[in-house]
Motif scaffolding. Sequence first.
Motif, PDB file in Angstrom:
ATOM      1  N   ARG A   1      59.553  44.733  43.002  1.00 56.90           N
ATOM      2  CA  ARG A   1      59.692  45.238  41.626  1.00 56.90           C
ATOM      3  C   ARG A   1      59.674  44.093  40.625  1.00 56.90           C
ATOM      4  O   ARG A   1      59.007  44.167  39.579  1.00 56.90           O
ATOM      5  N   ILE A   2      60.401  43.048  40.921  1.00 59.62           N
ATOM      6  CA  ILE A   2      60.437  41.887  40.015  1.00 59.62           C
ATOM      7  C   ILE A   2      59.078  41.211  39.984  1.00 59.62           C
ATOM      8  O   ILE A   2      58.571  40.825  38.919  1.00 59.62           O
ATOM      9  N   ALA A   3      58.461  41.066  41.153  1.00 57.60           N
ATOM     10  CA  ALA A   3      57.149  40.422  41.233  1.00 57.60           C
ATOM     11  C   ALA A   3      56.114  41.184  40.408  1.00 57.60           C
ATOM     12  O   ALA A   3      55.322  40.587  39.662  1.00 57.60           O
ATOM     13  N   LYS A   4      56.119  42.501  40.507  1.00 58.24           N
ATOM     14  CA  LYS A   4      55.145  43.312  39.756  1.00 58.24           C
ATOM     15  C   LYS A   4      55.389  43.218  38.252  1.00 58.24           C
ATOM     16  O   LYS A   4      54.430  43.200  37.461  1.00 58.24           O
ATOM     17  N   ALA A   5      56.647  43.134  37.861  1.00 53.63           N
ATOM     18  CA  ALA A   5      56.959  43.017  36.425  1.00 53.63           C
ATOM     19  C   ALA A   5      56.397  41.718  35.861  1.00 53.63           C
ATOM     20  O   ALA A   5      55.847  41.692  34.756  1.00 53.63           O
ATOM     21  N   ILE A   6      56.544  40.639  36.610  1.00 54.00           N
ATOM     22  CA  ILE A   6      55.992  39.350  36.160  1.00 54.00           C
ATOM     23  C   ILE A   6      54.471  39.430  36.131  1.00 54.00           C
ATOM     24  O   ILE A   6      53.821  38.997  35.169  1.00 54.00           O
TER      25      ILE A   6
ATOM     26  N   LEU B   1      51.097  31.194  32.150  1.00 54.28           N
ATOM     27  CA  LEU B   1      52.156  30.195  32.173  1.00 54.28           C
ATOM     28  C   LEU B   1      53.083  30.396  33.375  1.00 54.28           C
ATOM     29  O   LEU B   1      53.516  29.442  34.023  1.00 54.28           O
ATOM     30  N   VAL B   2      53.373  31.667  33.651  1.00 60.74           N
ATOM     31  CA  VAL B   2      54.264  32.028  34.758  1.00 60.74           C
ATOM     32  C   VAL B   2      53.564  33.121  35.564  1.00 60.74           C
ATOM     33  O   VAL B   2      53.161  34.141  35.016  1.00 60.74           O
ATOM     34  N   ARG B   3      53.432  32.916  36.869  1.00 65.36           N
ATOM     35  CA  ARG B   3      52.679  33.884  37.659  1.00 65.36           C
ATOM     36  C   ARG B   3      53.268  34.047  39.058  1.00 65.36           C
ATOM     37  O   ARG B   3      54.023  33.195  39.534  1.00 65.36           O
ATOM     38  N   VAL B   4      52.896  35.130  39.697  1.00 63.27           N
ATOM     39  CA  VAL B   4      53.244  35.358  41.098  1.00 63.27           C
ATOM     40  C   VAL B   4      51.983  35.785  41.843  1.00 63.27           C
ATOM     41  O   VAL B   4      51.026  36.282  41.232  1.00 63.27           O
ATOM     42  N   ASP B   5      51.991  35.592  43.143  1.00 57.96           N
ATOM     43  CA  ASP B   5      50.906  36.058  43.999  1.00 57.96           C
ATOM     44  C   ASP B   5      51.419  37.291  44.737  1.00 57.96           C
ATOM     45  O   ASP B   5      52.169  37.176  45.711  1.00 57.96           O
ATOM     46  N   LEU B   6      51.058  38.480  44.262  1.00 60.46           N
ATOM     47  CA  LEU B   6      51.592  39.716  44.834  1.00 60.46           C
ATOM     48  C   LEU B   6      51.302  39.850  46.318  1.00 60.46           C
ATOM     49  O   LEU B   6      52.110  40.403  47.073  1.00 60.46           O
ATOM     50  N   LYS B   7      50.160  39.335  46.766  1.00 59.38           N
ATOM     51  CA  LYS B   7      49.799  39.461  48.181  1.00 59.38           C
ATOM     52  C   LYS B   7      50.769  38.699  49.079  1.00 59.38           C
ATOM     53  O   LYS B   7      50.934  39.032  50.247  1.00 59.38           O
TER      54      LYS B   7
ATOM     55  N   LYS C   1      65.238  39.751  31.351  1.00 56.20           N
ATOM     56  CA  LYS C   1      65.475  38.344  30.998  1.00 56.20           C
ATOM     57  C   LYS C   1      64.239  37.498  31.312  1.00 56.20           C
ATOM     58  O   LYS C   1      63.895  36.574  30.558  1.00 56.20           O
ATOM     59  N   LEU C   2      63.572  37.813  32.406  1.00 56.98           N
ATOM     60  CA  LEU C   2      62.339  37.098  32.727  1.00 56.98           C
ATOM     61  C   LEU C   2      61.283  37.328  31.652  1.00 56.98           C
ATOM     62  O   LEU C   2      60.607  36.379  31.208  1.00 56.98           O
ATOM     63  N   GLU C   3      61.128  38.558  31.206  1.00 49.66           N
ATOM     64  CA  GLU C   3      60.150  38.854  30.157  1.00 49.66           C
ATOM     65  C   GLU C   3      60.472  38.100  28.879  1.00 49.66           C
ATOM     66  O   GLU C   3      59.586  37.507  28.246  1.00 49.66           O
TER      67      GLU C   3
ATOM     68  N   THR D   1      62.203  35.331  28.581  1.00 47.13           N
ATOM     69  CA  THR D   1      62.029  33.887  28.802  1.00 47.13           C
ATOM     70  C   THR D   1      60.555  33.505  28.814  1.00 47.13           C
ATOM     71  O   THR D   1      60.159  32.484  28.225  1.00 47.13           O
ATOM     72  N   ILE D   2      59.743  34.295  29.487  1.00 46.59           N
ATOM     73  CA  ILE D   2      58.311  34.000  29.551  1.00 46.59           C
ATOM     74  C   ILE D   2      57.687  34.040  28.154  1.00 46.59           C
ATOM     75  O   ILE D   2      56.894  33.160  27.784  1.00 46.59           O
ATOM     76  N   LEU D   3      58.066  35.038  27.352  1.00 45.80           N
ATOM     77  CA  LEU D   3      57.541  35.132  25.984  1.00 45.80           C
ATOM     78  C   LEU D   3      57.972  33.929  25.151  1.00 45.80           C
ATOM     79  O   LEU D   3      57.193  33.404  24.344  1.00 45.80           O
ATOM     80  N   GLU D   4      59.215  33.490  25.333  1.00 44.93           N
ATOM     81  CA  GLU D   4      59.700  32.313  24.596  1.00 44.93           C
ATOM     82  C   GLU D   4      58.873  31.081  24.917  1.00 44.93           C
ATOM     83  O   GLU D   4      58.473  30.331  24.021  1.00 44.93           O
ATOM     84  N   PHE D   5      58.608  30.857  26.187  1.00 45.07           N
ATOM     85  CA  PHE D   5      57.855  29.668  26.577  1.00 45.07           C
ATOM     86  C   PHE D   5      56.396  29.773  26.153  1.00 45.07           C
ATOM     87  O   PHE D   5      55.758  28.764  25.849  1.00 45.07           O
ATOM     88  N   HIS D   6      55.863  30.976  26.113  1.00 48.83           N
ATOM     89  CA  HIS D   6      54.503  31.154  25.586  1.00 48.83           C
ATOM     90  C   HIS D   6      54.463  30.774  24.110  1.00 48.83           C
ATOM     91  O   HIS D   6      53.532  30.096  23.665  1.00 48.83           O
TER      92      HIS D   6
END
Length: 385
Positions: A279-284, A291-297, A364-366, A368-373
């Motif tokens: 769930r967290i991975a898909k949200a990211i 800037l911030v990414r995950v590899d869902l696979k 919080k991740l969303e 934070t990611i927007l802030e760094f963008h």
Amino acid sequence: MPYEFITGYTNGFDDVHFVDLRSDTISKPTQAMRDSMYTAQVGDSVYGEDPSVNELERRSAELVGKEDAVFVPSGTMANLLAIMVHCQKRGSEIICGNRGHTFRFEQGGPSFIAGVSQNCLTNLDDGTFDLKEMQERIRSIGDIHEPITSLIIIENTHNMCGGRVLPLEWIDELATIAKRHNLPVHMDGARLMNAAVASKTPPARICRDVDSVCFCLSKGLAAPVGSVLAGSQQFCTLARRYRKALGGGMRQCGFLAAAGIVAIQNLERLQLDHDKTMRIAKAINNMNSDLVRVDLKSVQTNILMVHVDERRVNAQEFLQRLADVKETDTYRVSIKAASRDAGCCRFVMYWEITDEDVEMVIRKLELTILEFHARSKLVQIIDQQ
């Protein structure tokens, strides 16, 4: 630095929600475990007279399809014992992955305690390594110039590769090569049960062709202390002897073993941890951030590796902002996590992480990611002026 932890700044706010995702090692025992510990029958385990320990060892051996099992204080000790038992010849070496736990996080114990050197192969992103190269690295007693390859170690799930489950076909092929060279294989299965649940494969099948295997009771399984090392009766007899030499001969430790018995009776619960991780991975991933990414696979179990563009933000900065709570924050949550290196953060789920925690982490991740963008865009504008 791997697993460097962050202390959050919350400015004394009373309404901060704390979520600790540093590791599943911080999981606390369930109420059922606490109850079992309170009523556990105990005896002297070193003499083989603790009924709770004996029952845990019997059930664990059956679970992983081995003749016998030994209850030990930690996974690190379990791996060291396996190395000591398998590597009897002086001048022995083990073949292992360069991102494996025995090489990276056990203080060089194989060398400075067991006197065994480590011959490292490059771990691929899925936790495997090249079997052709492994075969080329095997050294025999015939050449007096070289160490003697005496053991191959694999890790399943693979911690530093993001909780990846080793492919069963790869394990089978590796075991076939090892048998051809009369080499034993040890599986560091600290999170073996996560691998079994994720792959819907019985632990005994995963371990079928390895000579020894250990798994932790104190990670996702949530018991307070301990690991189990399993193998043949002859292997375990010698492991018990070496355990005593290492100071791991616990006495009335049935209180701890009782929690372990409860832990291995509800393995399917681990799927909940896997689902929350996804769930967290898909949200990211849905943020489509460069800037911030995950590899869902690669997200298969309870470990999530979050990669950051370290040219614009390093992992420590990112984790510090997740831990900090500002007065202007919409979601007042402080998240603790760990960093693998400057470009990667690690988040780990366990039974105490609730759906509410997951939702707060996502928000919080969303934020934070927007802030760094925004910061990155501002820096880019300034650089262009």
